[in-house]
Design a protein around this motif. Sequence first.
Motif, PDB file in Angstrom:
ATOM      1  N   VAL A 114      14.983   7.679   3.347  1.00 38.37           N
ATOM      2  CA  VAL A 114      14.004   6.611   3.137  1.00 38.37           C
ATOM      3  C   VAL A 114      14.249   5.495   4.139  1.00 38.37           C
ATOM      4  CG1 VAL A 114      13.259   4.781   1.562  1.00 38.37           C
ATOM      5  CG2 VAL A 114      13.557   7.109   0.703  1.00 38.37           C
ATOM      6  N   GLY A 115      15.503   5.079   4.270  1.00 37.50           N
ATOM      7  CA  GLY A 115      15.844   4.019   5.216  1.00 37.50           C
ATOM      8  C   GLY A 115      15.510   4.373   6.642  1.00 37.50           C
ATOM      9  N   GLU A 116      15.788   5.610   7.043  1.00 31.82           N
ATOM     10  CA  GLU A 116      15.508   6.052   8.413  1.00 31.82           C
ATOM     11  C   GLU A 116      14.007   6.044   8.692  1.00 31.82           C
ATOM     12  OE1 GLU A 116      17.357   9.845   8.751  1.00 31.82           O
ATOM     13  OE2 GLU A 116      19.404   9.026   8.939  1.00 31.82           O
ATOM     14  N   ASN A 117      13.214   6.471   7.706  1.00 37.62           N
ATOM     15  CA  ASN A 117      11.758   6.473   7.882  1.00 37.62           C
ATOM     16  C   ASN A 117      11.216   5.063   8.053  1.00 37.62           C
ATOM     17  OD1 ASN A 117       9.982   9.142   7.412  1.00 37.62           O
ATOM     18  ND2 ASN A 117      11.939   9.395   6.355  1.00 37.62           N
ATOM     19  N   ILE A 118      11.691   4.140   7.232  1.00 35.26           N
ATOM     20  CA  ILE A 118      11.221   2.753   7.317  1.00 35.26           C
ATOM     21  C   ILE A 118      11.629   2.139   8.653  1.00 35.26           C
ATOM     22  CG2 ILE A 118      11.476   0.444   6.329  1.00 35.26           C
ATOM     23  CD1 ILE A 118      11.722   1.813   3.567  1.00 35.26           C
ATOM     24  N   GLU A 152       0.799  -1.224   0.000  1.00 37.61           N
ATOM     25  CA  GLU A 152       0.000   0.000   0.000  1.00 37.61           C
ATOM     26  C   GLU A 152       0.832   1.274   0.000  1.00 37.61           C
ATOM     27  OE1 GLU A 152      -3.040  -0.009   2.975  1.00 37.61           O
ATOM     28  OE2 GLU A 152      -3.595  -2.101   2.610  1.00 37.61           O
ATOM     29  N   HIS A 153       2.118   1.161   0.372  1.00 37.39           N
ATOM     30  CA  HIS A 153       2.981   2.341   0.437  1.00 37.39           C
ATOM     31  C   HIS A 153       4.339   2.019  -0.187  1.00 37.39           C
ATOM     32  CE1 HIS A 153       0.528   4.878   3.198  1.00 37.39           C
ATOM     33  NE2 HIS A 153       0.040   3.690   3.553  1.00 37.39           N
ATOM     34  N   LEU A 154       4.743   2.800  -1.185  1.00 36.95           N
ATOM     35  CA  LEU A 154       6.029   2.622  -1.842  1.00 36.95           C
ATOM     36  C   LEU A 154       6.864   3.877  -1.655  1.00 36.95           C
ATOM     37  CD1 LEU A 154       4.822   1.038  -5.218  1.00 36.95           C
ATOM     38  CD2 LEU A 154       5.558  -0.142  -3.126  1.00 36.95           C
ATOM     39  N   ALA A 155       8.158   3.693  -1.389  1.00 34.97           N
ATOM     40  CA  ALA A 155       9.051   4.830  -1.185  1.00 34.97           C
ATOM     41  C   ALA A 155      10.253   4.697  -2.097  1.00 34.97           C
ATOM     42  CB  ALA A 155       9.510   4.894   0.274  1.00 34.97           C
ATOM     43  N   PRO A 160       1.510  -0.841  11.617  1.00 36.44           N
ATOM     44  CA  PRO A 160       0.922  -2.002  10.937  1.00 36.44           C
ATOM     45  C   PRO A 160       1.666  -2.317   9.644  1.00 36.44           C
ATOM     46  CG  PRO A 160      -0.806  -0.552  11.744  1.00 36.44           C
ATOM     47  CD  PRO A 160       0.490   0.165  11.981  1.00 36.44           C
ATOM     48  N   ALA A 161       1.855  -3.578   9.371  1.00 39.39           N
ATOM     49  CA  ALA A 161       2.682  -4.008   8.253  1.00 39.39           C
ATOM     50  C   ALA A 161       2.252  -3.387   6.933  1.00 39.39           C
ATOM     51  CB  ALA A 161       2.662  -5.527   8.147  1.00 39.39           C
ATOM     52  N   ASN A 162       0.933  -3.253   6.735  1.00 40.76           N
ATOM     53  CA  ASN A 162       0.467  -2.716   5.462  1.00 40.76           C
ATOM     54  C   ASN A 162       0.661  -1.210   5.348  1.00 40.76           C
ATOM     55  OD1 ASN A 162      -1.531  -1.991   7.309  1.00 40.76           O
ATOM     56  ND2 ASN A 162      -3.221  -2.364   5.891  1.00 40.76           N
ATOM     57  N   GLN A 163       1.098  -0.573   6.443  1.00 41.73           N
ATOM     58  CA  GLN A 163       1.348   0.870   6.426  1.00 41.73           C
ATOM     59  C   GLN A 163       2.840   1.198   6.392  1.00 41.73           C
ATOM     60  OE1 GLN A 163      -1.215   3.212   6.178  1.00 41.73           O
ATOM     61  NE2 GLN A 163      -2.348   1.310   5.836  1.00 41.73           N
ATOM     62  N   VAL A 164       3.689   0.211   6.580  1.00 42.19           N
ATOM     63  CA  VAL A 164       5.137   0.437   6.499  1.00 42.19           C
ATOM     64  C   VAL A 164       5.526   0.606   5.036  1.00 42.19           C
ATOM     65  CG1 VAL A 164       7.413  -0.585   6.909  1.00 42.19           C
ATOM     66  CG2 VAL A 164       5.602  -0.858   8.605  1.00 42.19           C
ATOM     67  N   TRP A 165       6.353   1.602   4.752  1.00 40.75           N
ATOM     68  CA  TRP A 165       6.786   1.840   3.382  1.00 40.75           C
ATOM     69  C   TRP A 165       7.618   0.667   2.871  1.00 40.75           C
ATOM     70  CZ3 TRP A 165       9.152   7.445   3.813  1.00 40.75           C
ATOM     71  CH2 TRP A 165       8.144   8.334   4.207  1.00 40.75           C
ATOM     72  N   ILE A 219      21.196  12.070  -4.086  1.00 36.07           N
ATOM     73  CA  ILE A 219      20.337  10.897  -4.018  1.00 36.07           C
ATOM     74  C   ILE A 219      20.751   9.983  -2.866  1.00 36.07           C
ATOM     75  CG2 ILE A 219      21.691   9.585  -5.702  1.00 36.07           C
ATOM     76  CD1 ILE A 219      19.063   8.336  -6.676  1.00 36.07           C
ATOM     77  N   SER A 220      22.028   9.990  -2.527  1.00 38.19           N
ATOM     78  CA  SER A 220      22.505   9.191  -1.391  1.00 38.19           C
ATOM     79  C   SER A 220      21.885   9.678  -0.087  1.00 38.19           C
ATOM     80  CB  SER A 220      24.028   9.230  -1.319  1.00 38.19           C
ATOM     81  OG  SER A 220      24.501  10.562  -1.349  1.00 38.19           O
ATOM     82  N   ASP A 221      21.714  10.982   0.048  1.00 41.80           N
ATOM     83  CA  ASP A 221      21.054  11.538   1.237  1.00 41.80           C
ATOM     84  C   ASP A 221      19.565  11.172   1.244  1.00 41.80           C
ATOM     85  OD1 ASP A 221      23.353  13.139   2.309  1.00 41.80           O
ATOM     86  OD2 ASP A 221      23.144  14.128   0.371  1.00 41.80           O
TER      87      ASP A 221
END
Length: 418
Positions: free
Chosen positions: A187-191, A125-128, A200-205, A180-182
């Motif tokens: 993205v990694g920090e948010n996940i 449901e969420h793509l990053a 909830p699993a379906n809300q994790v990017w 782009i490296s930043d």
Amino acid sequence: MPAIAFLECVRCHHQVSAATPQTLCPLCAGSLYVRYDMDALKQTAHRDSPAQYAAASPASLGMWRYKDVLPDVTPVTLGEGWTPMLQSKRYPGLYIKEEGANPTGTFKARGLGLAVTMAKHYGLEHLAVPSAGNAAGALAAYAAAAGIAAHIFMPQDVPLANYLEGIVYGADVTMVDGLISDCARLVGENIKAQKAANTPANQVWFDISTLKEPFRVEGKKTMGYELVEQLGWTYPDAVFYPTGGGVGLIGMWKAFEEMEQLGWVSGKRPKMYALQASGCAPMATAYEQGKDVSTFFENAATFAAGLRVPKPYGDAIILEIVRESGGKALAYPDETLLASLLDWAKHEGIFLSPEGAAATAAYDALIAGGDLKTTDKVVLFNTGAGLKYTDMTADAMHLKRPGTLPKSMPVGGIITPV
């Protein structure tokens, strides 16, 4: 359409099931390739003859023309693929693969079209994505078509078109003061934070970054199938490919392997040339130094925004392909890219992207140096439409919009004498 047999790590060859969404190899963090039962495919998959290709109807074209060698899913499609192969007006052996004809104006539509298709198949449901620009626009478009939320992180100085795309398609857009490296780090920090908060699993990017999931390569490999089919199921002598993250080059090499296993093409594979800008040239530097991996390219700066990837995740794969094929990784300064862009616009009627101009600059240099002959059959990729870079190209030309335009303009106007 074939079922996926398994996913295979390109580094350690560990096999992983494709029944659930996967990112990297759980053993060594290598990229995963999609593998099919090739023996079974030999019995069911068929290529068109050159005559059938010539008479093909528009309905049979597009990336999903190659459904026999793509996952068995219902496509989320916007009409991507089957882009024109334009023969140069000046060089008899040169063909330009015009990827700007794709949805959202770049080759990124292929990889993100397939990746979003699989995301919908898996129920994500969420793509990053961290992006130098064009991947963001493509993800935003395909996520909108699929009804999936897109979370985009881009450097704040990307072409305006890329920012506009994200907003227009309704994505969650974050502009970053950095590279782009930043963006990838954020993205990694948010996940990580989402998982720590027991989201909830379906809300994790789900991180859909370059080579950090298996299916963008599958979409990009269709460029390899297309160029071989459009040349009558024969290999060219060389392929010139602008290389930032390098997924297109990697995907084409995978396509060549599959086509050979299926008996669809034979002969010597083309030399693969990875082209970069001098202001961000990790692959060209590593190639020149004889290294197997690249070093992070400090202070990366070039108006070819898609090439501003200071350390590609697939650097080792790219270098291996370039060397195995007998090609090279080369880089040229922005001034040379701009001069080539203007030359090709004036003499060929093609408005290249700055990334595409890295490939034409390399071709021109190798012709001038005698490394290539004009009769050598070469496919050169223009990875995006030049019009997506109007602000970047205008800045590079020091071109400004005229202050005041007349309400009515006589024939000839302000460009040619009245």
